[in-house]
Design a protein around this motif. Structure first.
Motif, PDB file in Angstrom:
ATOM      1  N   SER A  53       0.852  -1.191   0.000  1.00  0.00           N
ATOM      2  CA  SER A  53       0.000   0.000   0.000  1.00  0.00           C
ATOM      3  C   SER A  53       0.884   1.236   0.000  1.00  0.00           C
ATOM      4  O   SER A  53       2.116   1.151  -0.057  1.00  0.00           O
ATOM      5  CB  SER A  53      -0.932  -0.001   1.213  1.00  0.00           C
ATOM      6  OG  SER A  53      -0.184   0.055   2.416  1.00  0.00           O
ATOM      7  N   GLU A  54       0.235   2.395   0.094  1.00  0.00           N
ATOM      8  CA  GLU A  54       0.982   3.657   0.137  1.00  0.00           C
ATOM      9  C   GLU A  54       0.284   4.608   1.095  1.00  0.00           C
ATOM     10  O   GLU A  54      -0.935   4.697   1.122  1.00  0.00           O
ATOM     11  CB  GLU A  54       1.069   4.269  -1.261  1.00  0.00           C
ATOM     12  CG  GLU A  54       1.996   5.469  -1.348  1.00  0.00           C
ATOM     13  CD  GLU A  54       2.225   5.943  -2.772  1.00  0.00           C
ATOM     14  OE1 GLU A  54       2.045   7.150  -3.024  1.00  0.00           O
ATOM     15  OE2 GLU A  54       2.563   5.092  -3.628  1.00  0.00           O
ATOM     16  N   LYS A  58       4.460   7.355   0.883  1.00  0.00           N
ATOM     17  CA  LYS A  58       5.490   6.374   1.216  1.00  0.00           C
ATOM     18  C   LYS A  58       4.959   4.955   1.029  1.00  0.00           C
ATOM     19  O   LYS A  58       3.828   4.657   1.404  1.00  0.00           O
ATOM     20  CB  LYS A  58       5.962   6.555   2.656  1.00  0.00           C
ATOM     21  CG  LYS A  58       6.643   7.898   2.899  1.00  0.00           C
ATOM     22  CD  LYS A  58       7.095   8.016   4.348  1.00  0.00           C
ATOM     23  CE  LYS A  58       7.806   9.357   4.571  1.00  0.00           C
ATOM     24  NZ  LYS A  58       8.257   9.517   5.979  1.00  0.00           N
ATOM     25  N   LYS A  59       5.796   4.107   0.451  1.00  0.00           N
ATOM     26  CA  LYS A  59       5.409   2.719   0.233  1.00  0.00           C
ATOM     27  C   LYS A  59       5.350   1.963   1.554  1.00  0.00           C
ATOM     28  O   LYS A  59       6.215   2.137   2.419  1.00  0.00           O
ATOM     29  CB  LYS A  59       6.407   2.036  -0.705  1.00  0.00           C
ATOM     30  CG  LYS A  59       6.425   2.584  -2.120  1.00  0.00           C
ATOM     31  CD  LYS A  59       7.433   1.830  -2.968  1.00  0.00           C
ATOM     32  CE  LYS A  59       7.472   2.371  -4.384  1.00  0.00           C
ATOM     33  NZ  LYS A  59       8.481   1.654  -5.214  1.00  0.00           N
ATOM     34  N   GLY A  69      -3.310 -12.204  12.952  1.00  0.00           N
ATOM     35  CA  GLY A  69      -3.382 -10.773  12.683  1.00  0.00           C
ATOM     36  C   GLY A  69      -2.065 -10.206  12.151  1.00  0.00           C
ATOM     37  O   GLY A  69      -1.170 -10.930  11.714  1.00  0.00           O
ATOM     38  N   THR A  70      -1.959  -8.877  12.215  1.00  0.00           N
ATOM     39  CA  THR A  70      -0.793  -8.181  11.676  1.00  0.00           C
ATOM     40  C   THR A  70       0.450  -8.448  12.516  1.00  0.00           C
ATOM     41  O   THR A  70       0.443  -8.263  13.731  1.00  0.00           O
ATOM     42  CB  THR A  70      -1.053  -6.662  11.614  1.00  0.00           C
ATOM     43  OG1 THR A  70      -2.190  -6.407  10.788  1.00  0.00           O
ATOM     44  CG2 THR A  70       0.152  -5.932  11.041  1.00  0.00           C
ATOM     45  N   LEU A  71       1.503  -8.869  11.845  1.00  0.00           N
ATOM     46  CA  LEU A  71       2.773  -9.142  12.514  1.00  0.00           C
ATOM     47  C   LEU A  71       3.788  -8.033  12.284  1.00  0.00           C
ATOM     48  O   LEU A  71       4.696  -7.837  13.094  1.00  0.00           O
ATOM     49  CB  LEU A  71       3.357 -10.468  12.030  1.00  0.00           C
ATOM     50  CG  LEU A  71       2.604 -11.729  12.458  1.00  0.00           C
ATOM     51  CD1 LEU A  71       3.214 -12.952  11.786  1.00  0.00           C
ATOM     52  CD2 LEU A  71       2.631 -11.897  13.968  1.00  0.00           C
ATOM     53  N   ALA A  72       3.651  -7.322  11.174  1.00  0.00           N
ATOM     54  CA  ALA A  72       4.597  -6.247  10.893  1.00  0.00           C
ATOM     55  C   ALA A  72       4.032  -5.276   9.874  1.00  0.00           C
ATOM     56  O   ALA A  72       3.255  -5.650   8.991  1.00  0.00           O
ATOM     57  CB  ALA A  72       5.921  -6.818  10.379  1.00  0.00           C
ATOM     58  N   THR A  73       4.431  -4.017  10.029  1.00  0.00           N
ATOM     59  CA  THR A  73       4.162  -3.000   9.027  1.00  0.00           C
ATOM     60  C   THR A  73       5.507  -2.395   8.658  1.00  0.00           C
ATOM     61  O   THR A  73       6.204  -1.831   9.509  1.00  0.00           O
ATOM     62  CB  THR A  73       3.229  -1.902   9.557  1.00  0.00           C
ATOM     63  OG1 THR A  73       1.993  -2.497   9.982  1.00  0.00           O
ATOM     64  CG2 THR A  73       2.936  -0.874   8.473  1.00  0.00           C
ATOM     65  N   LEU A  74       5.885  -2.542   7.391  1.00  0.00           N
ATOM     66  CA  LEU A  74       7.175  -2.060   6.911  1.00  0.00           C
ATOM     67  C   LEU A  74       6.961  -0.837   6.034  1.00  0.00           C
ATOM     68  O   LEU A  74       6.003  -0.778   5.258  1.00  0.00           O
ATOM     69  CB  LEU A  74       7.881  -3.155   6.108  1.00  0.00           C
ATOM     70  CG  LEU A  74       7.978  -4.536   6.772  1.00  0.00           C
ATOM     71  CD1 LEU A  74       8.541  -5.552   5.800  1.00  0.00           C
ATOM     72  CD2 LEU A  74       8.828  -4.466   8.022  1.00  0.00           C
ATOM     73  N   GLN A  75       7.841   0.133   6.173  1.00  0.00           N
ATOM     74  CA  GLN A  75       7.718   1.373   5.398  1.00  0.00           C
ATOM     75  C   GLN A  75       9.061   1.718   4.766  1.00  0.00           C
ATOM     76  O   GLN A  75      10.111   1.551   5.392  1.00  0.00           O
ATOM     77  CB  GLN A  75       7.249   2.517   6.296  1.00  0.00           C
ATOM     78  CG  GLN A  75       6.959   3.811   5.547  1.00  0.00           C
ATOM     79  CD  GLN A  75       6.165   4.789   6.380  1.00  0.00           C
ATOM     80  OE1 GLN A  75       4.976   4.580   6.627  1.00  0.00           O
ATOM     81  NE2 GLN A  75       6.805   5.849   6.835  1.00  0.00           N
ATOM     82  N   PHE A  76       8.983   2.219   3.527  1.00  0.00           N
ATOM     83  CA  PHE A  76      10.212   2.577   2.821  1.00  0.00           C
ATOM     84  C   PHE A  76      10.614   3.997   3.184  1.00  0.00           C
ATOM     85  O   PHE A  76       9.909   4.957   2.886  1.00  0.00           O
ATOM     86  CB  PHE A  76      10.010   2.452   1.305  1.00  0.00           C
ATOM     87  CG  PHE A  76      11.287   2.450   0.528  1.00  0.00           C
ATOM     88  CD1 PHE A  76      12.130   1.359   0.574  1.00  0.00           C
ATOM     89  CD2 PHE A  76      11.646   3.549  -0.252  1.00  0.00           C
ATOM     90  CE1 PHE A  76      13.320   1.340  -0.146  1.00  0.00           C
ATOM     91  CE2 PHE A  76      12.830   3.544  -0.974  1.00  0.00           C
ATOM     92  CZ  PHE A  76      13.675   2.442  -0.920  1.00  0.00           C
TER      93      PHE A  76
END
Length: 301
Positions: A53-54, A58-59, A69-76
C-alpha cells in the motif's frame, strides 16, 4: 497418589517460599506441556500474507499471519525498508520467511498438508517454532517461550509430598486447584516413561495440525489461570485494596472471547492423543475456563 503422602501432609504450616516455587514450577510445566507440541509432526507453519500500500506518499507493506493478525508494518524510508513501531516481526525475519526458496522448501514438508490446497505459493511461511516465538512477543508468556526454545527454562524444585503438605496447610479448595494439578503433573513426570508414543490418530492429527495461534493462546490462558491463583493465595491477603492494579481472571477470559480462550481445550484434547505427556495442568485450566463461562461468579472478586 500414595495415602501415606496425604497422611503425612496433615496439619503442616503454610510455607510461602514453597508456594512461590510451586507456582513458578506450574508455569514451567505448563510451557513444557504445550510447547513440546512444536517439536512434533502435528504442527503447521504460519502462513503469511503480504499486502502493499501507500501512505503519505510512502510505500508500505503489511505482513499478516494466518489467524494471528498483523505481525509487521514495513515502510520505505529514504533508501531502505524499516519495521514500524508495534511490529512483532523484524525486517530480517520478513525477508527470510518470504524468500521463495524457503517457502518452497517448507511447502515440500509433509507437515504442511493444510496449505497444499493452495493453487499458488503462499506469500510466506514461518516454521512453527519460530512462528510461536514471534507471535508470543509482547505477551505474558514470551519469556517462557524463549527459555523453552533455548533450553534455558528453569528446573523443577517441587515434589509431590511437598505440594501435598502445602495444600493441606491452605485448607481452601478454591485456592488450590492448580496446586492439585501440579501434583498430577509431577506424578506423571516421575512415573511415566519419557518416550514418545506412536499416535493411533496420526492421520487425523496431521490433517488437523496445531497452529501458532492455538499454541500461544493456550499457553496464555494457562499462565493467566496459574497467576490468578498465585495472586489470590499470596498477594490478596496482603493487599489493602484487594483488586488494585489487577484484572480478575473472569474478566480476562470473557474479554478475550471464546475463539481465543477455547484454544486451551483444543490443545489439551489433541495433546492427549498425540502420544505426548498427559497435559494435567492444561486440562485443569480448560476445566476452570468452562467453570468461568458457565458460572460467571465462580470466582468472587
Amino acid at each position: 497418589m500414595d495415602n501415606k503422602v496425604i497422611s503425612k501432609a496433615i496439619n503442616k504450616k503454610f510455607n510461602e517460599k514453597t508456594a512461590r516455587a510451586a507456582y513458578s514450577d506450574l508455569k514451567i510445566l505448563a510451557a513444557e506441556e504445550i510447547l513440546q507440541l512444536t517439536r512434533s509432526e502435528f504442527c503447521k507453519p504460519l502462513k503469511l500474507t503480504v499486502c502493499e500500500s501507500e501512505k503519505d506518499g510512502k510505500k508500505r507493506v503489511t505482513v499478516t499471519g494466518d489467524k494471528v493478525g498483523t505481525l509487521a508494518t514495513l515502510q520505505f524510508e529514504g533508501k531502505k525498508w524499516i519495521a514500524l513501531e508495534g511490529s512483532k516481526m523484524t525486517l530480517e525475519e520478513f525477508e527470510t520467511y518470504t524468500d521463495p526458496e524457503l517457502v518452497a522448501e517448507i511447502m515440500s514438508n509433509d507437515t504442511t498438508g493444510a496449505y497444499e490446497e493452495d493453487a499458488m505459493m503462499p506469500d510466506g511461511l514461518v516454521p512453527i517454532v519460530e512462528a510461536v516465538e514471534i507471535y508470543s512477543r509482547d505477551t505474558d508468556v514470551h519469556k517462557l517461550v524463549k527459555d523453552y526454545m533455548t533450553n534455558s527454562i528453569g528446573k523443577i524444585s517441587s515434589s509431590v509430598s511437598g505440594i501435598a503438605e502445602l495444600i493441606s496447610s491452605i485448607d481452601n479448595v478454591d485456592q488450590t486447584r492448580m496446586l492439585t494439578a501440579l501434583i498430577d503433573a509431577l506424578d506423571n513426570r516421575q512415573n511415566e516413561p519419557n518416550t514418545y508414543l506412536e499416535s493411533t490418530y496420526k492421520d487425523f492429527l496431521k490433517a488437523n495440525p496445531f497452529g501458532a495461534d492455538k499454541i500461544v493462546h493456550a499457553l496464555c490462558v494457562d499462565y493467566w489461570t496459574i497467576s490468578d491463583e498465585e495472586w489470590r493465595l499470596l498477594e490478596s491477603p496482603k493487599s489493602k485494596v484487594t483488586n488494585k492494579g489487577r484484572t480478575p481472571l473472569r474478566e480476562i477470559i470473557l474479554k478475550k472471547g471464546a475463539r481465543y480462550t477455547e484454544a486451551v481445550r483444543k490443545i489439551a484434547g489433541k495433546a492427549v492423543i498425540t502420544g505426548t505427556i498427559y497435559p494435567a495442568i492444561t486440562l485443569k485450566v480448560a476445566k476452570i475456563r468452562l467453570d468461568i463461562l458457565f458460572r460467571p461468579m465462580f470466582f468472587a472478586d
